[in-house]
Scaffold this active site. Structure first.
Site, short mmCIF file in Angstrom:
data_model
loop_
_atom_site.label_atom_id
_atom_site.label_comp_id
_atom_site.label_asym_id
_atom_site.label_seq_id
_atom_site.Cartn_x
_atom_site.Cartn_y
_atom_site.Cartn_z
N GLU A 299 11.66 -3.84 -8.14
CA GLU A 299 10.67 -3.97 -7.18
C GLU A 299 9.32 -3.43 -7.52
OE1 GLU A 299 9.94 -2.69 -2.27
OE2 GLU A 299 11.32 -1.39 -3.90
N LYS B 106 9.40 -8.89 2.61
CA LYS B 106 10.15 -7.86 2.94
C LYS B 106 10.33 -7.41 4.38
CE LYS B 106 11.22 -2.78 1.52
NZ LYS B 106 10.86 -2.20 0.37
N CYS C 47 14.63 -3.99 -1.72
CA CYS C 47 15.05 -2.50 -1.41
C CYS C 47 15.75 -2.42 0.05
CB CYS C 47 13.62 -1.83 -1.96
SG CYS C 47 14.04 -0.22 -2.16
#
Length: 289
Positions: free
Chosen positions: A42, A115, A152
């Site tokens: 990331e 995300k 993540c």
């Protein structure tokens, strides 16, 4: 179809060009070892800037069409004929997102995922920088299988993995930046982090790849050490390749997606689902109505 996946891990500094060049070097090495799908961690273009609330870090963001990592790695993907999920800090007009760009093996941009779950805790001040993603979960048919990629903090939510599986994913991938917890130096989450994702692989009966950064990074107020431990799990959740907590590494594993599909369908976990009973999942407090 047999597909070889790779997970990488590296440390990052403030020289953006050097970070992109280092990622390219790892990609080339992984491709040389036979990898078809190569995962970089990331936000690899810089240190993990979310350690602090600093408005100057918004200058790191670019529109997708102007991002230097995407521009460079799309050429690398086409040259090496590999699939590259690329994690970047996106500026979209006056909005900012933690975004994943999916590059197919011809270098084409298949689309982006923003995300969905944005954390806020000591050292992980992502809500200061990123709006919650508005793309929904994404799955892409690529030259080397149908891939679901989330980012993540998304990896802690089983709903993310299940949604991608229901959308047809054959492999789950998670670029990551996680390490020490500034508020509690005794807290080591690495095995909890890994076991959570092993559960996603096992419950959805498909391989999973996680790529995390390494190195110690100092912010204005805190210092964090990222614990690597990138890994690859098979369709039963067993870890088949594991990195350490400090070394730059490339992990490689090959999967027969057709054989795994037959195993997954025979197991029945999707056949026996009961969506009519899952209403509480659509509420914040678990209320059925």
């Amino acid at each position: 179809m047999k597909v070889t996946v790779a997970a990488t891990q590296m440390a990052c500094g403030w020289d953006r060009k050097a970070n992109i060049a280092n990622a390219e070097r790892l990609i080339r090495e992984a491709a040389g070892r036979g990898a078809n799908v190569i995962l970089i961690q990331e936000l690899f273009e810089s240190p993990y800037f979310c350690k602090d609330h600093l408005a100057k870090h918004f200058e790191l963001a670019t529109p997708i069409a102007e991002n230097p990592a995407i521009a460079r790695l799309s050429k690398v993907a086409a040259e090496l004929k590999v699939v590259l999920p690329v994690s970047v800090f996106e500026r979209a007009q006056n909005a900012y997102f933690n975004t994943l760009a999916m590059l197919d093996a011809d270098g084409s941009l298949l689309g982006i995922y923003r995300k969905s779950h944005i954390p806020e805790s000591p050292g992980y001040h992502e809500k200061f920088y990123f709006s919650p993603g508005n793309t929904g979960f994404k799955v892409w048919p690529t030259r080397f299988g149908t891939l679901g990629v989330a980012v993540c903090w998304d990896q802690w939510f089983p709903e993310s993995a299940r949604a991608m599986a229901l959308m047809g994913a054959e492999i789950l991938l998670y670029p990551t930046a996680i390490g020490s917890e500034p508020q509690d130096p005794a807290l080591d989450s690495r095995w909890h982090w890994q076991r959570t994702m092993q559960g996603h692989a096992a419950a959805n009966v498909m391989p999973l790849v996680a790529s995390n950064r390494i190195g110690t990074e100092r912010g204005e107020k805190v210092e964090m050490t990222f614990y690597g431990h990138s890994f690859i799990a098979d369709h039963t959740g067993e870890v088949v390749a594991q990195a350490d907590d400090h070394s730059e590494q490339i992990l490689i594993s090959t999967f027969d997606l057709d054989a795994i599909r037959r195993y997954r369908h025979a197991w029945g976990v999707f056949r026996d689902r009961r969506p009519d009973l899952y209403g509480p999942l659509l509420t914040m407090d678990g209320a059925a109505d």
